[in-house]
Write an enzyme that holds these catalytic residues in place. Structure first.
Site, short mmCIF file in Angstrom:
data_model
loop_
_atom_site.label_atom_id
_atom_site.label_comp_id
_atom_site.label_asym_id
_atom_site.label_seq_id
_atom_site.Cartn_x
_atom_site.Cartn_y
_atom_site.Cartn_z
NE ARG A 110 -3.99 -1.98 0.25
CZ ARG A 110 -3.90 -3.23 -0.20
NH1 ARG A 110 -2.81 -3.62 -0.87
NH2 ARG A 110 -4.87 -4.10 -0.01
CD GLU B 219 -5.66 0.78 2.17
OE1 GLU B 219 -5.34 -0.10 2.97
OE2 GLU B 219 -6.35 0.57 1.17
CB SER C 10 -8.84 -0.83 4.01
OG SER C 10 -9.27 -2.08 3.57
C1 LIG Z 1 -15.48 -0.22 -1.39
C2 LIG Z 1 -14.00 -0.01 -1.61
C3 LIG Z 1 -13.16 -1.11 -1.70
C4 LIG Z 1 -11.78 -0.93 -1.92
N1 LIG Z 1 -10.99 -2.04 -2.01
C5 LIG Z 1 -9.66 -1.91 -2.23
C6 LIG Z 1 -8.82 -3.06 -2.33
O1 LIG Z 1 -9.27 -4.20 -2.27
N2 LIG Z 1 -7.50 -2.86 -2.53
C7 LIG Z 1 -6.96 -1.61 -2.65
O2 LIG Z 1 -5.73 -1.51 -2.83
N3 LIG Z 1 -7.73 -0.50 -2.56
C8 LIG Z 1 -9.05 -0.62 -2.36
N4 LIG Z 1 -9.86 0.50 -2.26
C9 LIG Z 1 -9.24 1.84 -2.35
C10 LIG Z 1 -9.30 2.48 -3.77
O3 LIG Z 1 -10.23 1.85 -4.56
C11 LIG Z 1 -7.95 2.45 -4.47
O4 LIG Z 1 -6.96 3.05 -3.68
C12 LIG Z 1 -7.99 3.15 -5.85
O5 LIG Z 1 -6.80 2.91 -6.54
C13 LIG Z 1 -8.22 4.65 -5.73
O6 LIG Z 1 -8.45 5.15 -7.02
P1 LIG Z 1 -9.19 6.53 -7.26
O7 LIG Z 1 -9.11 6.83 -8.73
O8 LIG Z 1 -10.54 6.49 -6.69
O9 LIG Z 1 -8.25 7.50 -6.45
P2 LIG Z 1 -8.67 8.90 -5.74
O10 LIG Z 1 -9.43 8.58 -4.50
O11 LIG Z 1 -9.30 9.81 -6.72
O12 LIG Z 1 -7.25 9.45 -5.34
C14 LIG Z 1 -6.46 8.80 -4.39
C15 LIG Z 1 -5.16 9.60 -4.22
O13 LIG Z 1 -4.39 9.55 -5.41
C16 LIG Z 1 -4.21 10.85 -5.99
N5 LIG Z 1 -4.39 10.63 -7.43
C17 LIG Z 1 -5.49 10.17 -8.07
N6 LIG Z 1 -5.21 9.98 -9.37
C18 LIG Z 1 -3.92 10.33 -9.56
C19 LIG Z 1 -3.03 10.32 -10.69
N7 LIG Z 1 -3.42 9.92 -11.90
N8 LIG Z 1 -1.74 10.73 -10.49
C20 LIG Z 1 -1.31 11.15 -9.28
N9 LIG Z 1 -2.10 11.17 -8.18
C21 LIG Z 1 -3.39 10.76 -8.32
C22 LIG Z 1 -5.24 11.73 -5.34
O14 LIG Z 1 -4.79 13.05 -5.23
C23 LIG Z 1 -5.39 11.08 -3.95
O15 LIG Z 1 -4.37 11.51 -3.09
C24 LIG Z 1 -11.25 0.37 -2.05
C25 LIG Z 1 -12.11 1.49 -1.97
C26 LIG Z 1 -13.47 1.29 -1.78
C27 LIG Z 1 -14.38 2.48 -1.72
#
Ligand SMILES: Cc1cc2nc3c(=O)[nH]c(=O)nc-3n(C[C@H](O)[C@H](O)[C@H](O)COP(=O)(O)OP(=O)(O)OC[C@H]3O[C@@H](n4cnc5c(N)ncnc54)[C@H](O)[C@@H]3O)c2cc1C
Length: 335
Positions: free
Chosen positions: A162, A331, A235
């Site tokens: 992570r 996380e 998480s």
């Molecule tokens: C129900 C649920 C289940 C989940 N299960 C898992 C799991 O099993 N495993 C896991 O690892 N994660 C899990 N997650 C967490 C999440 O899905 C991941 O971390 C995912 O990769 C986040 O993507 P996002 O586009 O929504 O990021 P965002 O929430 O939009 O951004 C996250 C962070 O990254 C930055 N960011 C976003 N895009 C970029 C980019 N292109 N370049 C630079 N910085 C950027 C943002 O500024 C922020 O700080 C879960 C979340 C939920 C809601």
């Protein structure tokens, strides 16, 4: 490229927190992204993808940039492998489905993880025994300091559990991600969680990558709250890693403490177990709380603010420190 002022981010974060950004825009090309970065005068610029790993705790005075750059393609490297190139704005689960449709294996265990592909390397997404780093080859990155684009190798990304270079250096914006996937002889990982159990239950004897994806999707739907129905970010905390001596000490008072050996000296402890043991599972205060079945998931029942959820998470961290002498790390990214 339209800049909207006083924009509610309620539909741009899976916690469903109703925070406002002074300015908001969505970019669908690198050209647009570079232009907005060089012309917009806001000091604070926040980048978001699917908003599934953030907790917004304030009114954002600057500009929120939604990364919506789309595109996905693959090329055959040899008989066994293909390289897939996925642009940052592609929804991760849709990208997994695209790969399955093209019989490309390696990310089926990562089915149904919310969010976009651009954010996947940031915390090296992982689930059911697979992490992004297992298939990752490189990504294209825009450095906000220089406005230059360069290619980051797997080593450059410094992937850990992570964690990656992108969590430490927020000047890097990921534009696209390359993965090396199998065309044939897919190496299935079925020993993690209840994948195998579920396959047996369904009578699937020779599973294919699509079967694994289906089973993982089913398990996740049963286990995790759907953010569309109950605001959450998955998480909230990382599973802490402790050393052998700490574990031995904890076993004196908590003989049933679950632990997973990750090296001779280090052990991973499920944060959900610690939170449950500390009495937080299912606890609700006003409109926020800990999910009733998943102690690692903090939830917004409707009108909770990011500040309230953050304060609550601090009280959980404090209790875990007091009871187990373990520091729980977040996380979720706090904005
Ligand atoms: C129900 C649920 C289940 C989940 N299960 C898992 C799991 O099993 N495993 C896991 O690892 N994660 C899990 N997650 C967490 C999440 O899905 C991941 O971390 C995912 O990769 C986040 O993507 P996002 O586009 O929504 O990021 P965002 O929430 O939009 O951004 C996250 C962070 O990254 C930055 N960011 C976003 N895009 C970029 C980019 N292109 N370049 C630079 N910085 C950027 C943002 O500024 C922020 O700080 C879960 C979340 C939920 C809601």
């Amino acid at each position: 490229m339209n800049i909207v002022t006083n924009f509610s981010l309620i539909n741009y974060n899976t916690f469903g927190v109703d925070a406002t950004a002074n300015q908001f825009t969505s970019v669908s090309s690198i050209k647009e992204l570079k232009k907005i970065i060089s012309t917009n005068e806001s000091k604070e610029k926040i980048f978001i993808g699917g908003g599934s790993n953030i907790l917004i705790t304030k009114k954002i005075e600057g500009l929120v940039i939604h990364l919506n750059i789309k595109g996905i393609s693959s090329k055959k490297l040899d008989n066994n492998y293909s390289e897939v190139n996925i642009k940052a704005g592609e929804n991760w689960n849709e990208a997994v489905k695209w790969c399955l449709k093209n019989n490309l294996g390696g990310i089926e265990n990562l089915s149904l993880i919310p969010g976009n592909t651009g954010a996947a390397p940031i915390q090296n997404i992982g689930a059911y025994g697979v992490e992004l780093k297992d298939v990752f080859t490189s990504c294209e990155v825009l450095d906000l300091k220089t406005n230059e684009i360069s290619e980051f190798s797997k080593e450059d990304c410094q992937f850990e559990y992570r964690n990656s270079i992108f969590k430490k250096n927020r000047n890097y914006i990921i534009l696209s991600v390359k993965l090396k996937l199998t065309n044939t002889n897919h190496k299935l990982k079925i020993d993690y969680g209840s994948i195998n159990e579920k396959l047996v239950l369904l009578g699937i004897e020779n599973p294919k990558i699509a079967d694994i994806a289906n089973v993982v999707t089913q398990i996740r739907k049963e286990k995790l709250p759907d953010p569309k129905k109950l605001g959450n970010s998955g998480s909230f905390f990382k599973n802490p890693i402790i050393n052998k001596r700490q574990l031995e000490q904890l076993k004196i008072n908590f003989c049933d403490i679950p632990n997973y050996k990750i090296s001779e000296e280090s052990y991973k402890i499920p944060a959900g177990w610690l939170i449950e043991k500390a009495g937080f599972k299912g606890k609700r205060i006003k409109d926020y709380g800990v999910h009733k079945n998943q102690a690692l998931v903090l939830v917004n029942y409707g009108n909770a603010t990011g500040k309230e959820i953050l304060k609550f998470s601090l009280s959980i961290q404090k209790a875990i420190k007091f009871i187990f002498n373990i520091e729980l790390e977040l996380e979720v990214n706090i904005i």
